[in-house]
Design a protein around this motif. Structure first.
Motif, PDB file in Angstrom:
ATOM      1  N   ASN A 250       0.831  -1.211   0.000  1.00  0.00           N
ATOM      2  CA  ASN A 250       0.000   0.000   0.000  1.00  0.00           C
ATOM      3  C   ASN A 250       0.866   1.261   0.000  1.00  0.00           C
ATOM      4  O   ASN A 250       0.536   2.258  -0.667  1.00  0.00           O
ATOM      5  CB  ASN A 250      -0.931   0.007   1.209  1.00  0.00           C
ATOM      6  N   THR A 251       1.964   1.226   0.738  1.00  0.00           N
ATOM      7  CA  THR A 251       2.887   2.363   0.749  1.00  0.00           C
ATOM      8  C   THR A 251       3.464   2.601  -0.637  1.00  0.00           C
ATOM      9  O   THR A 251       3.600   3.754  -1.080  1.00  0.00           O
ATOM     10  CB  THR A 251       4.027   2.118   1.751  1.00  0.00           C
TER      11      THR A 251
ATOM     12  N   HIS B 264       2.062   1.933  -3.492  1.00  0.00           N
ATOM     13  CA  HIS B 264       1.026   2.555  -4.320  1.00  0.00           C
ATOM     14  C   HIS B 264       0.883   4.045  -3.996  1.00  0.00           C
ATOM     15  O   HIS B 264       0.678   4.870  -4.892  1.00  0.00           O
ATOM     16  CB  HIS B 264      -0.304   1.843  -4.117  1.00  0.00           C
ATOM     17  N   ASP B 265       1.005   4.389  -2.715  1.00  0.00           N
ATOM     18  CA  ASP B 265       0.901   5.797  -2.311  1.00  0.00           C
ATOM     19  C   ASP B 265       2.056   6.638  -2.856  1.00  0.00           C
ATOM     20  O   ASP B 265       1.920   7.861  -3.008  1.00  0.00           O
ATOM     21  CB  ASP B 265       0.878   5.907  -0.784  1.00  0.00           C
ATOM     22  N   LEU B 266       3.194   5.994  -3.133  1.00  0.00           N
ATOM     23  CA  LEU B 266       4.385   6.714  -3.590  1.00  0.00           C
ATOM     24  C   LEU B 266       4.479   6.820  -5.120  1.00  0.00           C
ATOM     25  O   LEU B 266       5.456   7.364  -5.632  1.00  0.00           O
ATOM     26  CB  LEU B 266       5.645   6.035  -3.049  1.00  0.00           C
TER      27      LEU B 266
END
Length: 218
Positions: free
Chosen positions: A160-161, A163-165
């Motif tokens: 998820n991190t 994807h956030d980046l």
């Protein structure tokens, strides 16, 4: 979709046009080139025309001085801007690499030789040679069951991190975003792998994509 498999990233460098970056550099350097060429032309005119005449005696030397001052001031400003931009991009790249530290650390520990020390946080974040070494080790050996579970869990925690980046990777270049998406895809496959062969393949793909990402210039 996922990019087709290629040879290991350290065999051939990935090269794509960086038209936007080149255009920005050209715009930044255009005033420098203008002042430089104008100053040289005026200097040649001054030397060729001699020293007689009000224009040659007063205004022309001032114009030459103005062009020289502009050349050096714009040059210093351009160098400063390029340096600040490079430092900003390097910080963004390090933030992306830092998001992969946990996964890479578990891969490093899984392939650790007897009496060897685990890689430091600095090496995990900044040393491309470490990725090459891990890829070579993984190619010659298989991961143990406990190590596979640790890598899978780390992948699941960080997907998820990653994807956030994606917007952060997009600030570097289209190529950085493309390979970051490939990395995220390999991490997702790693977290979803259900057998030994799947984990080994996904880990190899992760290391190959990371090697390609590290080869991209800022």
């Amino acid at each position: 979709g996922q990019r087709p498999a290629r040879s290991p990233p350290w065999c051939t460098r990935w090269r794509c046009p960086k038209r936007i970056a080149e255009l920005k550099r050209l715009i930044l350097l255009a005033p420098l080139i203008l002042f430089g060429i104008t100053g040289i032309l005026l200097l040649f005119y001054f030397l060729g025309a001699g020293t007689e005449g009000a224009f040659q005696n007063s205004l022309l030397p001032e114009l030459i001085g103005f062009c020289l001052e502009g050349f050096f001031l714009v040059g210093l400003f351009s160098l400063l801007q390029l340096r600040l931009e490079r430092e900003r991009k390097n910080e963004l790249r390090l933030s992306l690499r830092g998001a992969l530290r946990e996964i890479l650390s578990h891969v490093d520990i899984a392939l650790l030789e007897e009496n060897a020390e685990p890689a430091s946080s600095l090496d995990l974040d900044e040393d491309p040679q470490l990725v090459k070494t891990l890829f070579a080790k993984l190619h010659k050996s298989n991961l143990e069951l406990g190590s596979m579970l640790n890598i899978k869990e780390a992948a699941a925690r960080n997907i998820n991190t990653m994807h956030d980046l994606i917007p952060v990777a997009a600030q570097l270049s289209a190529d950085h975003m493309r390979w970051w998406l490939a990395l995220a895809d390999s991490v997702r496959n790693l977290s979803e792998a259900t057998d030994k062969q799947g984990v080994n393949f996904a880990t190899q793909k992760f290391l190959m994509n990371l090697g390609e990402f590290d080869l991209l210039s800022l």
